[in-house]
Design a protein around this motif. Structure first.
Motif, PDB file in Angstrom:
ATOM      1  N   GLU A 149     -14.785  -5.384  -4.072  1.00  0.00           N
ATOM      2  CA  GLU A 149     -13.627  -4.600  -3.649  1.00  0.00           C
ATOM      3  C   GLU A 149     -13.907  -3.889  -2.316  1.00  0.00           C
ATOM      4  OE1 GLU A 149     -10.900  -0.905  -5.314  1.00  0.00           O
ATOM      5  OE2 GLU A 149     -12.264  -1.956  -6.673  1.00  0.00           O
ATOM      6  N   LEU A 150     -15.082  -3.299  -2.214  1.00  0.00           N
ATOM      7  CA  LEU A 150     -15.473  -2.625  -0.988  1.00  0.00           C
ATOM      8  C   LEU A 150     -15.565  -3.615   0.174  1.00  0.00           C
ATOM      9  CD1 LEU A 150     -16.348   0.038   0.294  1.00  0.00           C
ATOM     10  CD2 LEU A 150     -18.696  -0.500  -0.367  1.00  0.00           C
ATOM     11  N   MET A 151     -16.095  -4.794  -0.088  1.00  0.00           N
ATOM     12  CA  MET A 151     -16.206  -5.824   0.933  1.00  0.00           C
ATOM     13  C   MET A 151     -14.823  -6.250   1.428  1.00  0.00           C
ATOM     14  SD  MET A 151     -17.788  -9.678   0.729  1.00  0.00           S
ATOM     15  CE  MET A 151     -16.475 -10.236  -0.335  1.00  0.00           C
ATOM     16  N   LEU A 152     -13.898  -6.460   0.500  1.00  0.00           N
ATOM     17  CA  LEU A 152     -12.554  -6.886   0.891  1.00  0.00           C
ATOM     18  C   LEU A 152     -11.833  -5.797   1.681  1.00  0.00           C
ATOM     19  CD1 LEU A 152     -11.382  -8.808  -2.297  1.00  0.00           C
ATOM     20  CD2 LEU A 152     -12.031  -9.743  -0.069  1.00  0.00           C
ATOM     21  N   TYR A 153     -11.982  -4.542   1.288  1.00  0.00           N
ATOM     22  CA  TYR A 153     -11.369  -3.448   2.052  1.00  0.00           C
ATOM     23  C   TYR A 153     -11.975  -3.367   3.458  1.00  0.00           C
ATOM     24  CZ  TYR A 153      -8.818  -1.476  -1.924  1.00  0.00           C
ATOM     25  OH  TYR A 153      -7.954  -1.285  -2.951  1.00  0.00           O
ATOM     26  N   GLY A 154     -13.266  -3.495   3.543  1.00  0.00           N
ATOM     27  CA  GLY A 154     -13.935  -3.427   4.838  1.00  0.00           C
ATOM     28  C   GLY A 154     -13.530  -4.564   5.751  1.00  0.00           C
ATOM     29  N   MET A 155     -13.544  -5.784   5.220  1.00  0.00           N
ATOM     30  CA  MET A 155     -13.171  -6.948   6.032  1.00  0.00           C
ATOM     31  C   MET A 155     -11.692  -6.905   6.395  1.00  0.00           C
ATOM     32  SD  MET A 155     -15.430  -9.931   4.215  1.00  0.00           S
ATOM     33  CE  MET A 155     -14.870 -11.214   5.301  1.00  0.00           C
ATOM     34  N   GLY A 156     -10.868  -6.451   5.471  1.00  0.00           N
ATOM     35  CA  GLY A 156      -9.439  -6.329   5.768  1.00  0.00           C
ATOM     36  C   GLY A 156      -9.186  -5.315   6.869  1.00  0.00           C
ATOM     37  N   THR A 157      -9.922  -4.203   6.833  1.00  0.00           N
ATOM     38  CA  THR A 157      -9.774  -3.188   7.873  1.00  0.00           C
ATOM     39  C   THR A 157     -10.170  -3.752   9.227  1.00  0.00           C
ATOM     40  OG1 THR A 157     -10.260  -1.459   6.267  1.00  0.00           O
ATOM     41  CG2 THR A 157     -10.520  -0.880   8.576  1.00  0.00           C
ATOM     42  N   VAL A 158     -11.263  -4.487   9.277  1.00  0.00           N
ATOM     43  CA  VAL A 158     -11.721  -5.078  10.546  1.00  0.00           C
ATOM     44  C   VAL A 158     -10.710  -6.090  11.065  1.00  0.00           C
ATOM     45  CG1 VAL A 158     -13.496  -6.544  11.581  1.00  0.00           C
ATOM     46  CG2 VAL A 158     -14.160  -4.644  10.117  1.00  0.00           C
ATOM     47  N   VAL A 159     -10.185  -6.931  10.190  1.00  0.00           N
ATOM     48  CA  VAL A 159      -9.209  -7.939  10.622  1.00  0.00           C
ATOM     49  C   VAL A 159      -7.946  -7.272  11.156  1.00  0.00           C
ATOM     50  CG1 VAL A 159      -7.677  -9.761   9.775  1.00  0.00           C
ATOM     51  CG2 VAL A 159     -10.094  -9.788   9.173  1.00  0.00           C
ATOM     52  N   VAL A 160      -7.457  -6.249  10.463  1.00  0.00           N
ATOM     53  CA  VAL A 160      -6.256  -5.539  10.927  1.00  0.00           C
ATOM     54  C   VAL A 160      -6.524  -4.868  12.271  1.00  0.00           C
ATOM     55  CG1 VAL A 160      -4.737  -3.576  10.436  1.00  0.00           C
ATOM     56  CG2 VAL A 160      -5.244  -5.237   8.651  1.00  0.00           C
ATOM     57  N   PHE A 161      -7.690  -4.226  12.415  1.00  0.00           N
ATOM     58  CA  PHE A 161      -8.032  -3.575  13.676  1.00  0.00           C
ATOM     59  C   PHE A 161      -8.091  -4.586  14.812  1.00  0.00           C
ATOM     60  CE2 PHE A 161     -11.296  -2.395  16.770  1.00  0.00           C
ATOM     61  CZ  PHE A 161     -10.716  -1.245  17.282  1.00  0.00           C
ATOM     62  N   LEU A 162      -8.738  -5.720  14.590  1.00  0.00           N
ATOM     63  CA  LEU A 162      -8.843  -6.733  15.645  1.00  0.00           C
ATOM     64  C   LEU A 162      -7.474  -7.314  15.996  1.00  0.00           C
ATOM     65  CD1 LEU A 162     -12.125  -8.592  14.655  1.00  0.00           C
ATOM     66  CD2 LEU A 162     -11.771  -6.982  16.526  1.00  0.00           C
TER      67      LEU A 162
END
Length: 83
Positions: free
Chosen positions: A11-24
Motif C-alpha cells: 500500500e505504501l509503495m503504491l501511494y509513493g509511486m502514484g504520488t511520483v507519477v502524478v507529480f511528474l
C-alpha cells in the motif's frame, strides 16, 4: 502478522509511486504550458540572412575567401604530419 506487513508495504509503495507519477505528469504539463506561452508571447526574431552578393560569391568560388583557404590548408598539413 506477515501478511499485514506485506499489505502495508504494498500500500505504501503504491501511494509513493502514484504520488511520483502524478507529480511528474503535472511537471510535464506545466513545462509544456510554459513553453507554449513563451513561444506565443516572446517569439524568437527571424535570423538575418547573409548579404546575397557575399553568399553567392562564396558559393560560386570558395577559394575567394583567403581565411577559409588558410584554415583548410592548416588542417591538411596537420593531418599529414600526424601520420
Amino acid at each position: 502478522m506477515q501478511a499485514g506487513i506485506i499489505d502495508q508495504g504494498l500500500e505504501l509503495m503504491l501511494y509513493g509511486m502514484g504520488t511520483v507519477v502524478v507529480f511528474l505528469a503535472l511537471l510535464v504539463l506545466a513545462t509544456t504550458v510554459m513553453s507554449r506561452l513563451v513561444e506565443r508571447y516572446f517569439p524568437e526574431p527571424e535570423p538575418e540572412l547573409p548579404a546575397p552578393r557575399k553568399a553567392a560569391a562564396l558559393a560560386a568560388d570558395p577559394a575567394a575567401d583567403p581565411q577559409l583557404v588558410a584554415v583548410i590548408s592548416a588542417a591538411i598539413h596537420q593531418h599529414r604530419n600526424r601520420r
